[in-house]
Design a protein around this motif. Structure first.
Motif, PDB file in Angstrom:
ATOM      1  N   VAL A 127       0.872  -1.171   0.000  1.00 22.48           N
ATOM      2  CA  VAL A 127       0.000   0.000   0.000  1.00 22.48           C
ATOM      3  C   VAL A 127       0.911   1.224   0.000  1.00 22.48           C
ATOM      4  O   VAL A 127       1.820   1.325   0.830  1.00 22.48           O
ATOM      5  N   TYR A 128       0.674   2.110  -0.944  1.00 18.10           N
ATOM      6  CA  TYR A 128       1.484   3.315  -1.083  1.00 18.10           C
ATOM      7  C   TYR A 128       0.736   4.509  -0.505  1.00 18.10           C
ATOM      8  O   TYR A 128      -0.434   4.736  -0.832  1.00 18.10           O
ATOM      9  N   TYR A 129       1.444   5.259   0.334  1.00 13.90           N
ATOM     10  CA  TYR A 129       0.869   6.402   1.015  1.00 13.90           C
ATOM     11  C   TYR A 129       1.576   7.692   0.606  1.00 13.90           C
ATOM     12  O   TYR A 129       2.807   7.736   0.511  1.00 13.90           O
ATOM     13  N   CYS A 130       0.781   8.719   0.439  1.00  8.97           N
ATOM     14  CA  CYS A 130       1.273  10.066   0.217  1.00  8.97           C
ATOM     15  C   CYS A 130       1.317  10.772   1.570  1.00  8.97           C
ATOM     16  O   CYS A 130       0.419  10.572   2.407  1.00  8.97           O
ATOM     17  N   ALA A 131       2.331  11.591   1.792  1.00  5.28           N
ATOM     18  CA  ALA A 131       2.487  12.305   3.055  1.00  5.28           C
ATOM     19  C   ALA A 131       2.923  13.740   2.789  1.00  5.28           C
ATOM     20  O   ALA A 131       3.588  14.016   1.785  1.00  5.28           O
ATOM     21  N   ALA A 132       2.566  14.623   3.730  1.00  2.86           N
ATOM     22  CA  ALA A 132       2.913  16.035   3.578  1.00  2.86           C
ATOM     23  C   ALA A 132       3.271  16.639   4.919  1.00  2.86           C
ATOM     24  O   ALA A 132       2.802  16.185   5.972  1.00  2.86           O
ATOM     25  N   ASP A 133       4.098  17.654   4.880  1.00  3.18           N
ATOM     26  CA  ASP A 133       4.359  18.449   6.070  1.00  3.18           C
ATOM     27  C   ASP A 133       4.693  19.871   5.668  1.00  3.18           C
ATOM     28  O   ASP A 133       5.271  20.104   4.599  1.00  3.18           O
ATOM     29  N   TYR A 134       4.338  20.791   6.568  1.00  9.03           N
ATOM     30  CA  TYR A 134       4.488  22.222   6.292  1.00  9.03           C
ATOM     31  C   TYR A 134       5.946  22.610   6.501  1.00  9.03           C
ATOM     32  O   TYR A 134       6.356  23.043   7.575  1.00  9.03           O
ATOM     33  N   ALA A 135       6.728  22.398   5.475  1.00  7.60           N
ATOM     34  CA  ALA A 135       8.162  22.656   5.537  1.00  7.60           C
ATOM     35  C   ALA A 135       8.708  22.669   4.126  1.00  7.60           C
ATOM     36  O   ALA A 135       8.062  22.179   3.198  1.00  7.60           O
ATOM     37  N   ASN A 136       9.920  23.217   3.975  1.00  6.19           N
ATOM     38  CA  ASN A 136      10.549  23.186   2.662  1.00  6.19           C
ATOM     39  C   ASN A 136      11.000  21.771   2.309  1.00  6.19           C
ATOM     40  O   ASN A 136      10.908  21.341   1.164  1.00  6.19           O
ATOM     41  N   TRP A 137      11.492  21.059   3.340  1.00  5.42           N
ATOM     42  CA  TRP A 137      12.023  19.703   3.110  1.00  5.42           C
ATOM     43  C   TRP A 137      11.814  18.873   4.363  1.00  5.42           C
ATOM     44  O   TRP A 137      12.082  19.344   5.466  1.00  5.42           O
ATOM     45  N   VAL A 138      11.348  17.651   4.205  1.00  5.92           N
ATOM     46  CA  VAL A 138      11.129  16.790   5.357  1.00  5.92           C
ATOM     47  C   VAL A 138      12.016  15.561   5.289  1.00  5.92           C
ATOM     48  O   VAL A 138      12.635  15.188   6.263  1.00  5.92           O
ATOM     49  N   GLY A 139      12.066  14.917   4.137  1.00  7.44           N
ATOM     50  CA  GLY A 139      12.989  13.812   3.969  1.00  7.44           C
ATOM     51  C   GLY A 139      12.404  12.445   4.193  1.00  7.44           C
ATOM     52  O   GLY A 139      11.246  12.189   3.861  1.00  7.44           O
ATOM     53  N   THR A 140      13.181  11.577   4.816  1.00  8.42           N
ATOM     54  CA  THR A 140      12.904  10.147   4.790  1.00  8.42           C
ATOM     55  C   THR A 140      12.155   9.599   5.996  1.00  8.42           C
ATOM     56  O   THR A 140      11.698   8.469   5.965  1.00  8.42           O
ATOM     57  N   ARG A 141      12.061  10.357   7.073  1.00  7.91           N
ATOM     58  CA  ARG A 141      11.488   9.823   8.305  1.00  7.91           C
ATOM     59  C   ARG A 141       9.966   9.975   8.307  1.00  7.91           C
ATOM     60  O   ARG A 141       9.461  11.093   8.293  1.00  7.91           O
ATOM     61  N   HIS A 142       9.236   8.860   8.380  1.00 12.16           N
ATOM     62  CA  HIS A 142       7.774   8.974   8.298  1.00 12.16           C
ATOM     63  C   HIS A 142       7.204   9.715   9.513  1.00 12.16           C
ATOM     64  O   HIS A 142       6.161  10.354   9.406  1.00 12.16           O
ATOM     65  N   ALA A 143       7.883   9.664  10.649  1.00 11.26           N
ATOM     66  CA  ALA A 143       7.390  10.357  11.844  1.00 11.26           C
ATOM     67  C   ALA A 143       7.418  11.871  11.689  1.00 11.26           C
ATOM     68  O   ALA A 143       6.769  12.594  12.458  1.00 11.26           O
ATOM     69  N   SER A 144       8.147  12.364  10.698  1.00  9.98           N
ATOM     70  CA  SER A 144       8.264  13.806  10.486  1.00  9.98           C
ATOM     71  C   SER A 144       7.115  14.367   9.660  1.00  9.98           C
ATOM     72  O   SER A 144       6.972  15.581   9.539  1.00  9.98           O
ATOM     73  N   TYR A 145       6.321  13.504   9.066  1.00  8.04           N
ATOM     74  CA  TYR A 145       5.183  13.939   8.252  1.00  8.04           C
ATOM     75  C   TYR A 145       3.915  13.903   9.100  1.00  8.04           C
ATOM     76  O   TYR A 145       3.644  12.890   9.762  1.00  8.04           O
ATOM     77  N   HIS A 146       3.151  14.973   9.058  1.00  4.52           N
ATOM     78  CA  HIS A 146       1.981  15.062   9.909  1.00  4.52           C
ATOM     79  C   HIS A 146       0.658  14.894   9.176  1.00  4.52           C
ATOM     80  O   HIS A 146      -0.398  14.897   9.807  1.00  4.52           O
ATOM     81  N   HIS A 147       0.705  14.768   7.869  1.00  4.45           N
ATOM     82  CA  HIS A 147      -0.519  14.606   7.088  1.00  4.45           C
ATOM     83  C   HIS A 147      -0.340  13.426   6.148  1.00  4.45           C
ATOM     84  O   HIS A 147       0.684  13.325   5.458  1.00  4.45           O
TER      85      HIS A 147
END
Length: 124
Positions: free
Chosen positions: A93-113
């Motif tokens: 299952v492929y998930y899209c993720a977003a966070d309010y930042a210029n760059w977030v990178g590889t850590r899924h815990a860093s994405y809040h949406h």
């Protein structure tokens, strides 16, 4: 807040291609860094690809480098994942993720949406 909806998953034979899309609504899409993750049954969620706000920076997991391409169209509020030369081990299952930042990178815990996910199945 931003809402994410993935599409484009399906069943494909090994060696084939799929393009996933993630449509965003809510706050200004261009202010969010985006990522794609995947989770196979019985396995942890893993990083696939990431892209910066402008699209100028990207990053890929070693397992997909050279086969997958992440891109975004800020005018269409959409991020894409072009997947070529698919392998059975890409099934997840492929998930899209977003966070309010210029760059977030590889850590899924860093994405809040997160989106709800779309199933990709690659048959051998």
């Amino acid at each position: 807040q931003v809402q994410l909806v993935e599409s484009g998953g399906g069943l494909v034979q090994a060696g084939g291609s799929l393009r996933l899309s993630c449509a965003a609504s809510g706050r200004t899409f261009s202010t969010y860094a985006m990522g794609w993750f995947r989770q196979a049954p019985g396995k942890e969620r893993e990083f696939v690809a990431a892209i910066s706000r402008s699209g100028g920076s990207t990053s890929y997991a070693d397992s997909v480098k050279g086969r997958f391409t992440i891109s975004r169209d800020n005018a269409k509020n959409t991020v894409y994942l072009q997947m070529n030369s698919l392998k059975p081990e890409d099934t997840a299952v492929y998930y899209c993720a977003a966070d309010y930042a210029n760059w977030v990178g590889t850590r899924h815990a860093s994405y809040h949406h997160w989106g709800q996910g779309t199933q990709v199945t690659v048959s051998s």
